[in-house]
Design an enzyme around this catalytic site. Structure first.
Site, PDB file in Angstrom:
ATOM      1  N   ARG A  28       0.838  -1.210   0.000  1.00  0.00           N
ATOM      2  CA  ARG A  28       0.000   0.000   0.000  1.00  0.00           C
ATOM      3  C   ARG A  28       0.870   1.255   0.000  1.00  0.00           C
ATOM      4  O   ARG A  28       0.560   2.243   0.684  1.00  0.00           O
ATOM      5  CB  ARG A  28      -0.951   0.003   1.204  1.00  0.00           C
ATOM      6  CG  ARG A  28      -1.865  -1.212   1.278  1.00  0.00           C
ATOM      7  CD  ARG A  28      -3.009  -1.166   0.270  1.00  0.00           C
ATOM      8  NE  ARG A  28      -4.054  -0.267   0.685  1.00  0.00           N
ATOM      9  CZ  ARG A  28      -5.155  -0.644   1.337  1.00  0.00           C
ATOM     10  NH1 ARG A  28      -5.354  -1.903   1.647  1.00  0.00           N
ATOM     11  NH2 ARG A  28      -6.056   0.238   1.663  1.00  0.00           N
ATOM     12  N   ARG A  32      -3.598   7.298   0.701  1.00  0.00           N
ATOM     13  CA  ARG A  32      -4.009   8.546   1.360  1.00  0.00           C
ATOM     14  C   ARG A  32      -2.950   9.234   2.215  1.00  0.00           C
ATOM     15  O   ARG A  32      -3.124  10.399   2.576  1.00  0.00           O
ATOM     16  CB  ARG A  32      -5.256   8.295   2.216  1.00  0.00           C
ATOM     17  CG  ARG A  32      -6.477   8.047   1.379  1.00  0.00           C
ATOM     18  CD  ARG A  32      -7.760   8.131   2.174  1.00  0.00           C
ATOM     19  NE  ARG A  32      -8.886   7.994   1.254  1.00  0.00           N
ATOM     20  CZ  ARG A  32      -9.469   9.032   0.656  1.00  0.00           C
ATOM     21  NH1 ARG A  32      -9.070  10.254   0.897  1.00  0.00           N
ATOM     22  NH2 ARG A  32     -10.468   8.826  -0.181  1.00  0.00           N
ATOM     23  N   ARG A  41      -7.114  11.638  -6.288  1.00  0.00           N
ATOM     24  CA  ARG A  41      -8.330  10.882  -5.975  1.00  0.00           C
ATOM     25  C   ARG A  41      -9.578  11.735  -6.148  1.00  0.00           C
ATOM     26  O   ARG A  41     -10.638  11.240  -6.500  1.00  0.00           O
ATOM     27  CB  ARG A  41      -8.179  10.375  -4.545  1.00  0.00           C
ATOM     28  CG  ARG A  41      -9.248   9.530  -3.999  1.00  0.00           C
ATOM     29  CD  ARG A  41      -9.232   8.119  -4.543  1.00  0.00           C
ATOM     30  NE  ARG A  41     -10.064   7.299  -3.682  1.00  0.00           N
ATOM     31  CZ  ARG A  41     -11.392   7.366  -3.648  1.00  0.00           C
ATOM     32  NH1 ARG A  41     -12.039   8.188  -4.450  1.00  0.00           N
ATOM     33  NH2 ARG A  41     -12.080   6.610  -2.813  1.00  0.00           N
ATOM     34  N   ASP A  78      -7.237  -2.779  -6.846  1.00  0.00           N
ATOM     35  CA  ASP A  78      -7.671  -3.296  -5.551  1.00  0.00           C
ATOM     36  C   ASP A  78      -7.985  -4.777  -5.688  1.00  0.00           C
ATOM     37  O   ASP A  78      -8.305  -5.244  -6.786  1.00  0.00           O
ATOM     38  CB  ASP A  78      -8.903  -2.540  -5.034  1.00  0.00           C
ATOM     39  CG  ASP A  78      -9.120  -2.818  -3.547  1.00  0.00           C
ATOM     40  OD1 ASP A  78      -8.428  -2.211  -2.717  1.00  0.00           O
ATOM     41  OD2 ASP A  78      -9.940  -3.698  -3.219  1.00  0.00           O
ATOM     42  N   TYR A 154     -14.619 -11.140   1.944  1.00  0.00           N
ATOM     43  CA  TYR A 154     -15.325  -9.897   1.615  1.00  0.00           C
ATOM     44  C   TYR A 154     -16.645 -10.188   0.885  1.00  0.00           C
ATOM     45  O   TYR A 154     -17.658  -9.523   1.115  1.00  0.00           O
ATOM     46  CB  TYR A 154     -14.437  -8.969   0.775  1.00  0.00           C
ATOM     47  CG  TYR A 154     -13.329  -8.346   1.591  1.00  0.00           C
ATOM     48  CD1 TYR A 154     -13.585  -7.239   2.401  1.00  0.00           C
ATOM     49  CD2 TYR A 154     -12.044  -8.871   1.588  1.00  0.00           C
ATOM     50  CE1 TYR A 154     -12.585  -6.673   3.177  1.00  0.00           C
ATOM     51  CE2 TYR A 154     -11.033  -8.314   2.360  1.00  0.00           C
ATOM     52  CZ  TYR A 154     -11.306  -7.212   3.155  1.00  0.00           C
ATOM     53  OH  TYR A 154     -10.328  -6.660   3.927  1.00  0.00           O
TER      54      TYR A 154
END
Ligand code: 1CP
Length: 348
Positions: A28, A32, A41, A78, A154
């Site tokens: 990652r 952010r 973004r 992702d 998920y």
């Protein structure tokens, strides 16, 4: 493999060389914690749209490299693009994370409209190809996918942050039906990684972020077996393919994972003792990890001490420096710069 490829430090380590200092990248590494990512973004408020827009995904991939010159770029995408491409509604909500329309049994699974995953994922392969043509010769390009078990968590739970009760329960209640979901994911992940390799990825990583929540028998069935199958198919099709496996939280089963799956590199989380990993897992095979992402958030002397402890234990064999889990959004970019200089300045 071409000469320029074989010179990339990360690929030399994958093939068993020990480099001092070792190459590094961070899970990652885009995201952010970088102000330039937050600005980018804003141009695509829908996160999946962002992943499927090659110009934006290429730029997000390159941003951390401009600051820290890591030895590898990881494709910006992702793990949840695979369930999305299989027809499951997926959205990313501010302050919550991913939200999926849960698949709880075989009927739900059969209602998925598997559509044309190739078409949905086409822009991802375009991003890989563009990156391949853009990156400097010395920088490796990493493709990735979620491993079947983690994707299933998920898909069945419908979001992150649960105790995995629904997905574990399905696996015990109806192993055959759950096996259909894992089988579908095994085939889809193999195809997705294969296309990334064909588009220019030098190596691919399988993220099994929730491997650590399973009982041993379940771990063997839903983590080890599908991973071994993916690795076998990839290597049959692409003999030069290299795979990094990250069964986060696997604990005492890390050794079995390393032996049974055929992955080239074992990525270890922060809870794995570095000296144990050197003695047990490294043995001619590359290891990747295992700095705590909170040591990186907090910096200071502890960051230096932890970095040196890990380098001291694992730097004498084939090693790729990384975190034990992804960079957290609150990480000060200057701590990442400090980490890069600690690694580059390290010598025996
Ligand atoms: O802009 C945003 O707010 C979105 C935040 C974000 C980002 C930057 C998400 C949502 N995904 C990503 C990119 C991403 N995800 C990458 C590529 C970038 C890089 O590595 O530099 C990768 C490799 C992933 C992998 C990923 N997504 C994993 C496996 C690794 C891990 O952290 O365990 C998982 C579990 C996901 C799901 C996901 N996507 C996004 C979030 C916030 C989550 C985690 C949800 C949870 O808490 O369970």
């Amino acid at each position: 493999m071409s000469l320029s490829q074989s010179k990339k430090p990360l690929l030399r380590v994958l093939d068993g060389e020990t480099l001092t200092p070792p190459p590094f990248w961070l899970m990652r590494q885009a995201g952010r914690y970088l102000p330039e990512y937050r600005a980018l973004r804003e141009r695509a408020p829908d996160f999946l749209e962002f992943c499927y827009t090659p110009d934006l995904a290429v730029e997000a991939t390159l941003q951390p490299l401009r600051r820290f010159d890591m030895d590898a770029a990881i494709l910006f995408s992702d793990i949840l693009v695979v369930p999305h491409a299989l027809g499951q509604p997926v959205s990313f909500e501010e302050g919550i994370g991913p939200v999926l329309e849960a698949v709880r049994d075989l009927d739900d699974l059969r209602r998925l409209n598997s559509g044309r995953p190739e078409e949905v994922l086409g822009p991802v392969y375009e991003t890989v190809a563009t990156l391949k043509g853009t990156l400097p010769d010395k920088t490796a390009l990493i493709g990735f996918a979620g491993a079947p078990w983690t994707l299933a968590t998920y898909m069945v739970e419908g979001r992150g942050g649960t105790d995995h009760g629904h997905v574990k329960n399905w696996a015990y209640r109806d192993a055959e039906g759950f096996g259909e979901l894992i089988g579908l994911l095994t085939a889809s992940v193999t195809a997705h990684l294969s296309r990334q390799i064909e588009s220019g990825a030098d190596v691919v990583q399988l993220f099994d972020s929730w491997a650590g929540v399973l009982a041993e028998t379940q771990f063997r069935r839903w983590v080890l077996e599908p991973t071994a199958e993916i690795v076998r198919h990839l290597k049959d099709k692409h003999p030069e393919a290299r795979v990094i496996g990250f069964p986060r939280g696997a604990g005492a089963l890390y050794g079995d994972y390393a032996d049974a799956t055929g992955v080239d590199v074992i990525a270890i989380d922060e809870a794995v003792p570095a000296v144990w990993a050197a003695d047990t897992l490294q043995r001619g095979r590359a290891v990747q990890g295992n700095l705590s992402n909170l040591a990186l958030v907090n910096g200071g002397q502890t960051l230096a001490d932890e970095t040196h402890r890990i380098l001291g234990a694992l730097g004498g064999g084939p090693f790729i420096f990384n975190l034990g889990h992804g960079v957290l959004p609150g990480t000060p970019p200057e701590n990442v710069a400090r980490l890069a200089s600690l690694i580059r300045g390290w010598g025996p």
